[in-house]
Design a protein around this motif. Structure first.
Motif, mmCIF file in Angstrom:
data_model
loop_
_atom_site.group_PDB
_atom_site.id
_atom_site.type_symbol
_atom_site.label_atom_id
_atom_site.label_comp_id
_atom_site.label_asym_id
_atom_site.label_seq_id
_atom_site.Cartn_x
_atom_site.Cartn_y
_atom_site.Cartn_z
ATOM 1 N N MET A 21 0.831 -1.207 0.000
ATOM 2 C CA MET A 21 0.000 0.000 0.000
ATOM 3 C C MET A 21 0.866 1.257 0.000
ATOM 4 S SD MET A 21 -2.873 -1.101 2.829
ATOM 5 C CE MET A 21 -3.951 0.311 2.542
ATOM 6 N N LYS A 22 0.311 2.317 -0.612
ATOM 7 C CA LYS A 22 0.965 3.625 -0.640
ATOM 8 C C LYS A 22 0.141 4.622 0.171
ATOM 9 C CE LYS A 22 4.356 3.352 -3.860
ATOM 10 N NZ LYS A 22 5.626 4.011 -3.898
ATOM 11 N N LEU A 23 0.833 5.422 0.966
ATOM 12 C CA LEU A 23 0.226 6.438 1.813
ATOM 13 C C LEU A 23 0.331 7.812 1.171
ATOM 14 C CD1 LEU A 23 -0.839 7.516 4.590
ATOM 15 C CD2 LEU A 23 1.559 7.538 5.338
ATOM 16 N N VAL A 24 -0.720 8.604 1.362
ATOM 17 C CA VAL A 24 -0.755 10.005 0.953
ATOM 18 C C VAL A 24 -1.165 10.810 2.185
ATOM 19 C CG1 VAL A 24 -1.879 11.683 -0.561
ATOM 20 C CG2 VAL A 24 -1.401 9.395 -1.407
ATOM 21 N N THR A 25 -0.547 11.983 2.380
ATOM 22 C CA THR A 25 -0.912 12.838 3.506
ATOM 23 C C THR A 25 -1.414 14.189 3.007
ATOM 24 O OG1 THR A 25 1.337 13.720 3.737
ATOM 25 C CG2 THR A 25 0.780 11.768 5.048
ATOM 26 N N ALA A 26 -2.336 14.778 3.767
ATOM 27 C CA ALA A 26 -2.838 16.130 3.522
ATOM 28 C C ALA A 26 -2.825 16.840 4.878
ATOM 29 C CB ALA A 26 -4.240 16.088 2.933
ATOM 30 N N GLU A 27 -1.895 17.762 5.053
ATOM 31 C CA GLU A 27 -1.688 18.367 6.363
ATOM 32 C C GLU A 27 -1.942 19.862 6.345
ATOM 33 O OE1 GLU A 27 1.791 16.765 8.562
ATOM 34 O OE2 GLU A 27 2.318 15.923 6.603
ATOM 35 N N GLY A 31 1.669 20.991 9.296
ATOM 36 C CA GLY A 31 2.648 21.606 8.410
ATOM 37 C C GLY A 31 3.650 20.679 7.745
ATOM 38 N N GLY A 32 3.280 19.452 7.480
ATOM 39 C CA GLY A 32 4.183 18.501 6.833
ATOM 40 C C GLY A 32 4.939 17.610 7.805
ATOM 41 N N TRP A 33 4.616 17.720 9.088
ATOM 42 C CA TRP A 33 5.334 16.956 10.110
ATOM 43 C C TRP A 33 5.091 15.450 9.975
ATOM 44 C CZ3 TRP A 33 5.547 19.332 15.677
ATOM 45 C CH2 TRP A 33 6.556 18.714 16.411
ATOM 46 N N ILE A 34 3.906 15.050 9.538
ATOM 47 C CA ILE A 34 3.640 13.622 9.328
ATOM 48 C C ILE A 34 4.545 13.119 8.193
ATOM 49 C CG2 ILE A 34 1.928 11.874 8.667
ATOM 50 C CD1 ILE A 34 -0.216 13.818 9.848
ATOM 51 N N ALA A 35 4.578 13.860 7.102
ATOM 52 C CA ALA A 35 5.429 13.472 5.975
ATOM 53 C C ALA A 35 6.903 13.452 6.387
ATOM 54 C CB ALA A 35 5.219 14.419 4.800
ATOM 55 N N LYS A 36 7.322 14.394 7.211
ATOM 56 C CA LYS A 36 8.705 14.419 7.687
ATOM 57 C C LYS A 36 9.001 13.181 8.523
ATOM 58 C CE LYS A 36 12.051 16.375 10.738
ATOM 59 N NZ LYS A 36 12.833 15.153 10.777
ATOM 60 N N ARG A 37 8.093 12.867 9.429
ATOM 61 C CA ARG A 37 8.296 11.701 10.290
ATOM 62 C C ARG A 37 8.450 10.448 9.424
ATOM 63 N NH1 ARG A 37 5.745 10.874 15.447
ATOM 64 N NH2 ARG A 37 6.383 12.984 15.921
ATOM 65 N N ILE A 38 7.638 10.339 8.390
ATOM 66 C CA ILE A 38 7.667 9.176 7.513
ATOM 67 C C ILE A 38 8.952 9.144 6.681
ATOM 68 C CG2 ILE A 38 6.580 8.229 5.430
ATOM 69 C CD1 ILE A 38 3.886 9.160 6.811
ATOM 70 N N THR A 39 9.317 10.292 6.119
ATOM 71 C CA THR A 39 10.487 10.313 5.247
ATOM 72 C C THR A 39 11.805 10.325 6.012
ATOM 73 O OG1 THR A 39 10.335 12.722 4.981
ATOM 74 C CG2 THR A 39 9.235 11.333 3.313
ATOM 75 N N ASP A 40 11.757 10.403 7.320
ATOM 76 C CA ASP A 40 12.956 10.188 8.138
ATOM 77 C C ASP A 40 13.380 8.717 8.093
ATOM 78 O OD1 ASP A 40 13.278 12.816 8.937
ATOM 79 O OD2 ASP A 40 12.315 12.538 10.890
ATOM 80 N N GLY A 51 2.935 14.019 -0.122
ATOM 81 C CA GLY A 51 2.369 14.767 0.989
ATOM 82 C C GLY A 51 1.980 16.160 0.536
ATOM 83 N N TYR A 52 0.781 16.567 0.885
ATOM 84 C CA TYR A 52 0.303 17.917 0.595
ATOM 85 C C TYR A 52 0.299 18.707 1.899
ATOM 86 C CZ TYR A 52 -1.709 15.855 -3.660
ATOM 87 O OH TYR A 52 -1.895 15.208 -4.848
ATOM 88 N N VAL A 53 0.849 19.914 1.873
ATOM 89 C CA VAL A 53 0.710 20.835 2.992
ATOM 90 C C VAL A 53 -0.192 21.950 2.490
ATOM 91 C CG1 VAL A 53 1.847 22.396 4.599
ATOM 92 C CG2 VAL A 53 2.973 20.265 3.922
ATOM 93 N N THR A 54 -1.417 21.941 2.974
ATOM 94 C CA THR A 54 -2.435 22.892 2.520
ATOM 95 C C THR A 54 -2.898 23.691 3.730
ATOM 96 O OG1 THR A 54 -4.102 21.150 2.741
ATOM 97 C CG2 THR A 54 -3.162 21.489 0.553
ATOM 98 N N TYR A 55 -2.133 24.704 4.050
ATOM 99 C CA TYR A 55 -2.378 25.481 5.262
ATOM 100 C C TYR A 55 -3.565 26.426 5.087
ATOM 101 C CZ TYR A 55 -0.788 27.070 9.815
ATOM 102 O OH TYR A 55 -0.698 27.330 11.147
ATOM 103 N N SER A 56 -3.660 27.080 3.957
ATOM 104 C CA SER A 56 -4.767 28.021 3.736
ATOM 105 C C SER A 56 -5.988 27.304 3.171
ATOM 106 C CB SER A 56 -4.343 29.122 2.759
ATOM 107 O OG SER A 56 -4.212 28.598 1.448
ATOM 108 N N ASN A 57 -7.142 27.930 3.348
ATOM 109 C CA ASN A 57 -8.371 27.377 2.760
ATOM 110 C C ASN A 57 -8.266 27.347 1.243
ATOM 111 O OD1 ASN A 57 -9.348 27.167 5.346
ATOM 112 N ND2 ASN A 57 -10.873 28.782 5.137
ATOM 113 N N ASP A 58 -7.632 28.372 0.665
ATOM 114 C CA ASP A 58 -7.465 28.427 -0.779
ATOM 115 C C ASP A 58 -6.659 27.229 -1.278
ATOM 116 O OD1 ASP A 58 -7.922 29.849 -3.264
ATOM 117 O OD2 ASP A 58 -5.777 30.330 -3.233
#
Length: 162
Positions: A21-27, A31-40, A51-58
């Motif tokens: 399985m492949k994981l995708v994140t939307a944070e 702020g990308g900390w899940i993706a960082k933890r994984i890519t460590d 991994g998507y870091v989508t901080y703003s509503n836009d």
């Protein structure tokens, strides 16, 4: 990063790799900390897609397809928002499972209805399962974000181990 958090990510990686399985994140608040933890973890490219870091509503709207109506009716920190974030990430990112996180890490930005420490988690699986759950974490901004990352990893493990 705590040793426990790293152990969660490593365990998740073993399970995802075993199942192909492949994981995708939307944070958002993390702020990308899940993706960082994984890519460590060396070799995580075998089971982590994007991994998507989508901080703003836009950004949530443009990159993940979260509807404007969600922001108007429920807000970015809501079950509706993280469900749409997770589905958008899963579909656009081409994974098998996605996690989405949106919350209020503080120190400001809270309200009586959504106090600082409120975090919503969304999960979407390629089989059509879509779930959302919330958590409430205490502490400063760093502690809230760290707890949210660990909670997201535990939530992913629950879904892939069952």
């Amino acid at each position: 990063m705590s040793g426990d958090g790293m152990a969660l990510a490593e365990r998740l990686g073993r399970v995802l790799a075993t199942r192909g399985m492949k994981l995708v994140t939307a944070e958002s608040c993390t702020g990308g900390w899940i993706a960082k933890r994984i890519t460590d973890i060396a070799g995580s490219s075998a089971w982590f897609e994007i991994g998507y870091v989508t901080y703003s509503n836009d950004a949530k709207h443009k990159l993940l397809g979260v509807s404007e109506r969600v922001f108007e009716t429920a807000g970015a920190v809501s079950a509706s928002c993280v469900r749409e974030m997770a589905v958008g990430a899963l579909v656009r990112g081409g994974g098998d499972i996605a996690v989405a996180v949106s919350g209020i890490a503080g120190p400001g930005g809270g309200s009586p209805e959504k106090p600082v420490g409120t975090v919503w988690f969304g999960y979407a699986l390629v089989d059509g399962t879509i779930e959302a759950e919330s958590g409430f974490f205490r502490g400063d901004r760093d502690a809230i974000r760290r707890a949210a990352v660990d909670c997201a990893l535990r939530g992913l493990l629950t879904r892939v181990e069952n």
